[in-house]
Write an enzyme that holds these catalytic residues in place. Structure first.
Site, PDB file in Angstrom:
ATOM      1  N   GLU A 106       0.823  -1.207   0.000  1.00 29.67           N
ATOM      2  CA  GLU A 106       0.000   0.000   0.000  1.00 29.67           C
ATOM      3  C   GLU A 106       0.861   1.263   0.000  1.00 29.67           C
ATOM      4  O   GLU A 106       0.488   2.278  -0.586  1.00 29.67           O
ATOM      5  CB  GLU A 106      -0.942  -0.008   1.204  1.00 29.67           C
ATOM      6  CG  GLU A 106      -1.971  -1.126   1.189  1.00 29.67           C
ATOM      7  CD  GLU A 106      -2.741  -1.225  -0.122  1.00 29.67           C
ATOM      8  OE1 GLU A 106      -3.018  -0.179  -0.746  1.00 29.67           O
ATOM      9  OE2 GLU A 106      -3.043  -2.350  -0.547  1.00 29.67           O
ATOM     10  N   ASP A 161      -4.782  -5.184  -9.617  1.00 27.53           N
ATOM     11  CA  ASP A 161      -4.043  -4.038 -10.171  1.00 27.53           C
ATOM     12  C   ASP A 161      -3.551  -4.351 -11.581  1.00 27.53           C
ATOM     13  O   ASP A 161      -3.616  -3.500 -12.474  1.00 27.53           O
ATOM     14  CB  ASP A 161      -2.844  -3.695  -9.273  1.00 27.53           C
ATOM     15  CG  ASP A 161      -3.272  -3.209  -7.899  1.00 27.53           C
ATOM     16  OD1 ASP A 161      -4.292  -2.511  -7.810  1.00 27.53           O
ATOM     17  OD2 ASP A 161      -2.584  -3.537  -6.919  1.00 27.53           O
TER      18      ASP A 161
END
Length: 240
Positions: free
Chosen positions: A1, A76
């Site tokens: 993250e 992603d």
């Protein structure tokens, strides 16, 4: 993250990072939340490239700082590839093809499923794939460069996330500005303490207001009782 967040802050066309968390949500082990500054749905080529680079941040951070890669980047990868494909096939953003559309709206039934029918050759398909890969490789390279250059920030952000689990825009900005993990942690602790004091103050105010309201209701009731001679004036004065 931390990889997503740092790239989101460093690239000027990314949406502003609002929240970074390592608390699982749905199928994700954590999330980096960005919100647009306006409701304009149109995206320029610069913004699309920056968005793809930001999507790559998690996988690249794994490669650089964990010496391993995980399945966590699957969504992603899918989203970044879809954006790059649309840039080439639907939005005329390929250097090779330019102002051309290759997206197919015609579907044919094959076996048990529908498949899109391409109106171009296998050679053109291969060239489209090359253009998509060129976009992905370009953004992967520049995202990697950003994360290598900001290793200390990533380390500090990862450590503060392990301690606090969730940080917000203000903490992300502090880390990008070079503040240490300790400084950010102290800032968050102070904010938490201030918030608790405000909540306690508000709670006490509500309690006082409640007591005043109850006393007023009691007095109004006593007045009514006095008027109807249910209580004596001496009893009323004692209540008042």
């Amino acid at each position: 993250e931390s990889g997503h967040a740092i790239i989101g802050k460093m690239l000027s066309h990314c949406e502003n990072v609002q929240e970074v968390s390592i608390i699982p949500r749905g199928n994700a082990a954590g999330y980096t939340m960005s919100r647009p500054d306006n409701d304009d749905n149109h995206m320029g080529k610069l913004k699309l490239n920056d968005t793809i680079a930001m999507m790559m941040g998690g996988r690249i951070a794994e490669e650089l700082y964990m010496e391993d890669i995980s399945t966590g980047a699957s969504n992603d990868i899918k989203r970044a590839t879809e954006l790059a494909r649309k840039m080439v096939t639907a939005w005329g953003m390929s250097e090779k093809f330019g102002f051309m559309n290759f997206s197919s709206e015609e579907e044919i039934f094959v076996g048990r499923d529908y498949q899109s029918k391409n109106n171009y050759s296998e050679k053109t398909q291969a060239e489209i794939d090359e253009e998509i890969k060129k976009i992905l490789d370009y953004n992967y390279e520049r995202a990697t460069k950003i994360l290598k250059e900001n290793s200390e920030i990533i380390k500090n952000m990862a450590e503060i996330l392990l301690e606090k689990e969730t940080i917000y825009t203000e903490e992300v900005d502090m880390l990008v500005q070079g503040k240490s993990k300790q400084e950010v942690a102290e800032h968050m602790d102070k904010q938490l303490e201030d918030r608790k004091q405000k909540e306690n103050k508000a709670k006490k105010k509500q309690e006082i207001e409640k007591q005043i309201k109850e006393a007023d209701m009691k007095l109004q009731t006593a007045k009514m009782y006095l008027k109807n001679q249910i209580i004596t004036e001496q009893e009323y004065l004692a209540i008042e």
